[in-house]
Design an enzyme around this catalytic site. Sequence first.
Site, PDB file in Angstrom:
ATOM      1  N   HIS A 222      -5.597 -11.472  14.190  1.00 56.26           N
ATOM      2  CA  HIS A 222      -4.534 -10.487  14.310  1.00 56.26           C
ATOM      3  C   HIS A 222      -3.884 -10.586  15.686  1.00 56.26           C
ATOM      4  CE1 HIS A 222      -6.687  -7.722  11.179  1.00 56.26           C
ATOM      5  NE2 HIS A 222      -6.381  -8.902  10.718  1.00 56.26           N
TER       6      HIS A 222
ATOM      7  N   ASP B  34      -2.559  -4.573   3.451  1.00 60.54           N
ATOM      8  CA  ASP B  34      -2.771  -4.854   4.872  1.00 60.54           C
ATOM      9  C   ASP B  34      -3.742  -6.008   5.069  1.00 60.54           C
ATOM     10  OD1 ASP B  34      -1.039  -2.833   5.479  1.00 60.54           O
ATOM     11  OD2 ASP B  34      -2.591  -1.342   5.882  1.00 60.54           O
TER      12      ASP B  34
ATOM     13  N   TYR C 180       1.346  -4.822  13.074  1.00 60.69           N
ATOM     14  CA  TYR C 180       0.283  -4.006  12.470  1.00 60.69           C
ATOM     15  C   TYR C 180      -0.496  -3.267  13.542  1.00 60.69           C
ATOM     16  CZ  TYR C 180      -3.345  -2.757   9.128  1.00 60.69           C
ATOM     17  OH  TYR C 180      -4.212  -2.065   8.311  1.00 60.69           O
TER      18      TYR C 180
ATOM     19  N   GLU D 251     -10.049  -3.507   5.094  1.00 58.38           N
ATOM     20  CA  GLU D 251      -9.727  -2.458   4.131  1.00 58.38           C
ATOM     21  C   GLU D 251      -8.617  -2.926   3.202  1.00 58.38           C
ATOM     22  OE1 GLU D 251     -11.221   1.240   2.971  1.00 58.38           O
ATOM     23  OE2 GLU D 251     -11.825  -0.030   4.639  1.00 58.38           O
TER      24      GLU D 251
ATOM     25  N   ASP E 173      -6.266  -6.388   7.138  1.00 54.89           N
ATOM     26  CA  ASP E 173      -7.619  -6.141   7.635  1.00 54.89           C
ATOM     27  C   ASP E 173      -8.603  -6.041   6.467  1.00 54.89           C
ATOM     28  OD1 ASP E 173      -6.908  -3.732   6.534  1.00 54.89           O
ATOM     29  OD2 ASP E 173      -6.915  -2.619   8.418  1.00 54.89           O
TER      30      ASP E 173
ATOM     31  N   ARG F 229      -3.437  -1.540  13.367  1.00 50.00           N
ATOM     32  CA  ARG F 229      -4.908  -1.485  13.362  1.00 50.00           C
ATOM     33  C   ARG F 229      -5.425  -2.875  13.711  1.00 50.00           C
ATOM     34  NH1 ARG F 229      -3.593   1.937   9.023  1.00 50.00           N
ATOM     35  NH2 ARG F 229      -4.274   4.094   9.387  1.00 50.00           N
TER      36      ARG F 229
ATOM     37  N   GLU G 117       0.801  -1.230   0.000  1.00 48.60           N
ATOM     38  CA  GLU G 117       0.000   0.000   0.000  1.00 48.60           C
ATOM     39  C   GLU G 117       0.830   1.274   0.000  1.00 48.60           C
ATOM     40  OE1 GLU G 117      -3.298   0.155   2.739  1.00 48.60           O
ATOM     41  OE2 GLU G 117      -3.456  -2.021   2.740  1.00 48.60           O
TER      42      GLU G 117
END
Length: 944
Positions: free
Chosen positions: A381, A104, A334, A108, A106, A336, A18
Site C-alpha cells: 500500500h 478495498d 486509500y 477486510e 486490505d 487505511r 463497497e
Amino acid sequence: MSPTSETAQGGRRLVIVESPAKAKTIKGYLGPGYVVEASVGHIRDLPNGAAEVPDKYTGEVRRLGVDVEHDFQPIYVVNADKKAQVKKLKDLLAESDELFLATDEDREGEAIAWHLQEVLKPKVPVHRMVFHEITKDAIRAAVANPRELNKRMVDAQETRRILDRLYGYEVSPVLWKKVMRGLSAGRVQSVATRLVVERERERIAFRSADYWDLTGTFSTGRAGDSSDPSSLVARLASVDGKRVAQGRDFGPDGRLKSEGVLHLDEEKARALAASLDGTSFAVRSVESKPYRRSPYAPFRTTTLQQEASRKLGFGAKATMQVAQKLYENGFITYMRTDSTILSDTAVSAARAQVTQLYGADYLPEKPRVYAGKVKNAQEAHEAIRPSGDRFRTPAETGLTGDQFRLYELIWKRTVASQMKDATGNSVTVRIAGTAADGRDAEFTASGKTITFHGFMKAYVEGADDPNAELDDRERRLPQVAEGDALAAEEITVDGHSTKPPARYTEASLVKELEEREIGRPSTYASIIGTILDRGYVFKKGTALVPSFLSFAVVNLLEKHFGRLVDYDFTAKMEDDLDRIARGEAQAVPWLKRFYFGEGGPAGAASDAGNGDGDHLGGLKELVTDLGAIDAREISSFPVGDGIMLRVGRYGPYVERGEKDTDGHQRADVPDDLAPDELTVQHAEELLAKPSGDFELGADPVSGNQIVAKDGRYGPYVTEILPDGTPKTGKNAVKPRTASLFKSMALDTVTLEDALRLMSLPRVVGADAEGVEITAQNGRYGPYLKKGTDSRSLTSEDQLFTITLEEALAIYAQPKQRGRAAAKPPLKELGTDPVSEKPVVVKDGRFGPYVTDGETNATLRTDDSVETITPERGYELLAEKRAKGPAKKTAKKAAAKKAPAKKTAAKKTAAKKTTAAKTTTAKKTAAKKTTAAAKKAAASSSPEE
C-alpha cells in the site's frame, strides 16, 4: 485478451465495490459497458445469535456461530439487512458477461470480495480489481490489470474474526454474570480500556510535590533588536555545583527519586534570592551546536488520526469518516494503510509542487524515501496522500468544511515530506554569580535559531502536550561570549507543583496502542468508538476518562483472565496472526491451542515456531470455572475512612458500613464524576446528602407504609407491600410508585403529597366519542393523553386541577409543532471557522446544544453551559458534521389497538403507576438485556 479489449466488443461487465458513493465515482470513469454496484460493506458474517443459525446446527455451534469441534469452521449467514442487496447483485450478475470484485485492497476488502464470490456463485469469469486511489487513470489501470483473489489474506481475516468471536462470546457472558448485563469484552477493546484505567489509577495514587526555583532576567547593557536581543531570561540550574530539583526529579509518591539534587522550598528559595540581590553576574560558557530537523514521513492511518486530533480537534472516528468521503470522491488515496511509502508518481507530483510553490532552493537533490516503521505493515500500500499524478492544491479542490481541512492537512504533509531539512543553531548560555553568603549560583538559558526553514515552510507537526514547544518555535538569545558581564534586572522566586500523568486523548491512546503493537492501525478508530459507546470511557474535553464501571470490568479481567489483557501477550497474538497471514503458521492448530489449551483435543499440539506453546492456553477452561469470582469483591474499591465505592447493577455508589446495620450510609455517585475526583471529602459530601428511606406514614386505605427514596433516576415515593405478597408470576403485585415533582424534596415531602402523586395518572374525563383523557407526569413534564395524542401542560399542579372542559379546550386547538416562541440563546460562542456563522448554545428538548444555524450538536456529559469554550463548541460541531446526516430507519407499523374502555379513575391509576421511574428502570434494563448482550458480544468490527 484483456478485460478492456473485451469491453470494446460489447460485453457487459458488473463491477462491485463497497459503498454507493464509490460506485457513483467509479461509474463516471468506466462509462458504457460497465454496471457499477455497491455491496454496502459486508454482505455475510458470523450470526449475531442462535436465531440466525441454520437449524441443522446444534449445541455450541448455535451459540458461537463457530464449530469449535471441527477445525473451527465458521457458520456464515447473509445479513438480514443485506438480503435485498444480494438479490439485486444476483440479478445484475445474471445479465453480465464478467464480474469485477473491486472492494478495498486490505484484508477486510479481500474477505468481502471472497464472500461475494461465495454467495453470488458466478458462472462468468471473475476478476479481482484493486486500486489505492479513485482517479480515471487508476480505475482504468485496475480494470486492465486484474489479479486473482488472495486466499491467504482471506484466511488471515477469517482467523481474526473467529478469534474475536470466541473471545467476545466466551468472556462477555462472564461480565454479564459478575458485573452487569449487556457488557462486552474484546481482544483489543479490553486492553485499550485497561490502558485508560491504569492511567487513572496512576492519577489516583499520585501525590503532588512542591518545589521552588529562581528565574533571572539578565541585561547585556546594550541596545538590542530582533536578531540580537538586549536581555535574556535564565533559570537557576545549580547551587555550588548541585543541580536544583525540577519536576522530573520527583516520583509519583511526591518524594525525590535521588538525593543528588538540591530541593528548594519557598523559604530557602527566597533566602537565596535575597542573597543574590546586588550580585555581579558574568557569562560562564556559551555552547553552540548546529540544528537540523528532517521532515516527517507521509501520513499513515494512525499518524493522520493523531494529527487530525491535535490540529483539527477531530476524534479518530470522525477523522476516518471524513477521510472515507475524500477517498471515495477521488481526492486522496486509500486511508487505511500502515505504509509511509510514496509511489514514484506521487514523489514526482510532490517534488513538482515544491519547486512550483516554494522554489528550487527547497527541493533536495534526491527524492526522499521513508522506510516502513510499522511491524508487519502491508507495504504494497501507499501512504495517505492526494490522489493523481498532479496534486490539486486545497484551493483547486472546491472542497469546504471538514473535508477541506483534512485534505489540506494531508496535502501539506505530503508536499513537506519531499522538502529539504530545516537547519539552524541551538545555543546554551550559562551565567554565574556569587551570592552574599558565598554560594555559587548558575543560571542557564537555551535558544534556537532557524536559518533555513526547509519543510517547515509547508508543515509543522503538532504535539499531544498543549504546553510543548513546536519544531518551528525560535528562541533568540543575545550574542554574548564567555566572560561578558551581565546585570540582573530582576530575580523572581517561582513555586511549582508536580502534576499527575495526563489522561489519554484519542490521539495519544492511538499512539500508545501502536507503540505496544496491539491491534491493527486500521481498527483503532472503531476500538475507541466501542469503548466510548459501551460506557467504559467518556470524554472530558479531549481527555478519555474511565468510568467506574470500567474499573470493575478491568479488575475482573486482570484477576481472573490476566493473560487476556496482558499487553505483551496481546501483542504476541498480533504477531501470530500476522505469521498466519504470511503463511508461516497454520490457523487451526493455533486456534486449538488458544481455545482448548495444550491439553485440548487431538491436533492441538504446538506447531513449530516462536514458542507459541509457551503462551497460548485454554480460553474455554478459563470461562468454565466462575465459582472463584466474587462479584461483590471485584466491584468494590476502598475510598478511605471506611468508605467503599461499589459498582452496582444500576451504577456506582459509595457506601459506609454494612447494609441493615446501624450507621449504614449509601449514596449514588454521579455518572460524570472522574474516578480521581472521588476523594474521601467528596464521598463524605455525597453521603451527607439526604438519602435512604424517609418513612411518611401508612396509607389510610391499604394500610401499607409509604416511603420516600432517592433512586438512580431521582427522588420518588413508593409503598411497602406486606410480606408474602407475590412479586413475580401471574399474580404478581407491583407497588405503587411515583416520581417527586421538581418543586418537592425528599426531606420535606409529606404523606399527603405522596398519596396524591401515586394517584396519577388521573382520569380527567372522556370526549364526545368516549375516548378517555388522562393527566400524567412524564419524562418531559406534565401532559394530557387522549389515545395517542398528547398535549403538554404548563405546570405540574394542573395534573390535579385541570377540568374536562379545560382539557377539551386544549385539544380543540391545533397541535403545536415545536415551541410557541424561540428562547434566547444561553450563551454566544463566536464565529465557527468552518461555516463562518455565529455559534450559540441553546436549550433543547434533550438538554443544551451548540448550533451554527445549520448543524446542531448536543453537549456531552462532561460539558456545561457555564464552562464550554468557543473551541469546544466548534469541536462538537465538527464531529457532528463528520458523522453526516442521521440515517432514517423504517418504523414498524404499529398494531391496531381496540379503543380504550372507560374505567374507574382509581382502577386506572393503580394500573398505570407501574410506569414510575425506578420500577421502569429495572424493567427496561431487563428488557434490553438480550439485545444488548448480542450486540456486545458480536461487534461488526474486525477487532473486538
